[in-house]
Design an enzyme around this catalytic site. Structure first.
Site, short mmCIF file in Angstrom:
data_model
loop_
_atom_site.label_atom_id
_atom_site.label_comp_id
_atom_site.label_asym_id
_atom_site.label_seq_id
_atom_site.Cartn_x
_atom_site.Cartn_y
_atom_site.Cartn_z
N ASP A 139 -0.48 -1.81 2.10
CA ASP A 139 0.45 -2.44 3.04
C ASP A 139 -0.01 -2.27 4.50
OD1 ASP A 139 0.88 0.23 3.42
OD2 ASP A 139 3.02 0.21 2.95
N GLU A 146 3.78 3.89 7.73
CA GLU A 146 4.09 2.65 7.01
C GLU A 146 4.42 1.53 8.00
OE1 GLU A 146 3.72 2.63 3.87
OE2 GLU A 146 4.48 4.45 2.92
#
Ligand code: F6R
Length: 245
Positions: A139, A146
């Site tokens: 991702d 993140e």
């Protein structure tokens, strides 16, 4: 490819050897180098190549200091899934590094905020990292930073995205066993390293690598910030570079 040096490798082994060569050259030039290290499947071959060089008498790691990017919250060093265990197993136990100068966040700390402050202070104390090794998350994460609304600054304790838990469950017996939280150097911490070396392999990373190299620089793709670093080398295999040809 603004400011990024891309080294094309044939496959995982070629990537590992090329990246290990960069790390080894640095250590030979600067025997007391400070290295930021990563775990995961991407750097295992690189670590193996360093071990091979050490065993052939071509590399001396006795003066090197290391600091790892991240660690799962709640895992002790003797837990086989902890990143401390990983580093010992895949590198430190097989070279002549002084383990007292190898640092990983303490997953067992009782106080998460205090641990983040301690680790960030430790990074300042051991001196600027000459090189920060990174893998690339599916991702776009680096360390455990993140995708989010903003780039993180310093070492922090984060909740892992479901996609990262899914990707990392291969190292555990089930997804339920993957800890939900981790300590990670912040994006700001990572960007302070003098040089960044990222290793990327496999077709599954081709889409995200293209976004990192060509898409907008944004916290939704955390690794895209590397385009603003002045010294980044990405060593990637042909499969990972297949969308950037
Ligand atoms: C590991 C780390 C992670 C990994 C990333 C890629 O210390 O910080 O960001 O680099 O998840 O993992 P692999 O290499 O297993 O694909």
């Amino acid at each position: 490819m603004i400011g990024m040096d891309i080294i094309r490798a044939r496959d995982y082994e070629d990537m590992s050897l090329k990246a290990a060569g960069i790390v080894a050259d640095l250590i030979r030039k600067k025997p007391d180098a400070v290295l930021g290290l990563a775990t995961g499947s991407s750097p295992i071959g690189l670590y193996k190549a360093l071990i091979d060089m050490y065993q052939r008498g071509e590399l001396d790691m006795s003066g090197v200091t290391t600091a790892n990017l991240d660690e799962y919250v709640g895992l002790s060093p003797d837990n086989e899934q902890s990143y401390r265990y990983f580093m010992d197993h895949y590198l430190f136990d097989h070279v002549n590094i002084d383990k007292a100068r190898t640092f990983v966040p303490d997953g067992m700390s009782e106080d998460a905020d205090a641990e983040c402050r301690r680790y960030e202070a430790l990074l300042s104390k051991i001196g600027e990292r000459d090189l920060q090794l990174l893998g690339l998350g599916l991702d776009g994460h680096i360390g455990f930073n993140e995708p989010s609304e903003a780039f993180s600054d310093v070492t922090c304790c984060v909740e892992l995205d479901q996609s990262t838990i899914e990707a990392n469950k291969r190292f555990f017996s089930s997804a339920e066993e993957v800890p939900g939280k981790a300590y990670t150097m912040g994006i700001g911490t990572i960007m302070r390293a003098k040089k960044i070396l990222m290793v990327v392999n496999g077709e599954a990373k081709a889409g995200i690598l293209e976004k990192v190299m060509r898409g907008p620089v944004c916290p939704g793709v955390p690794a895209s910030i590397l385009r603003f670093h002045r010294d980044v080398t990405i060593v990637a295999d042909e499969a990972a570079l297949s969308k950037c040809l």
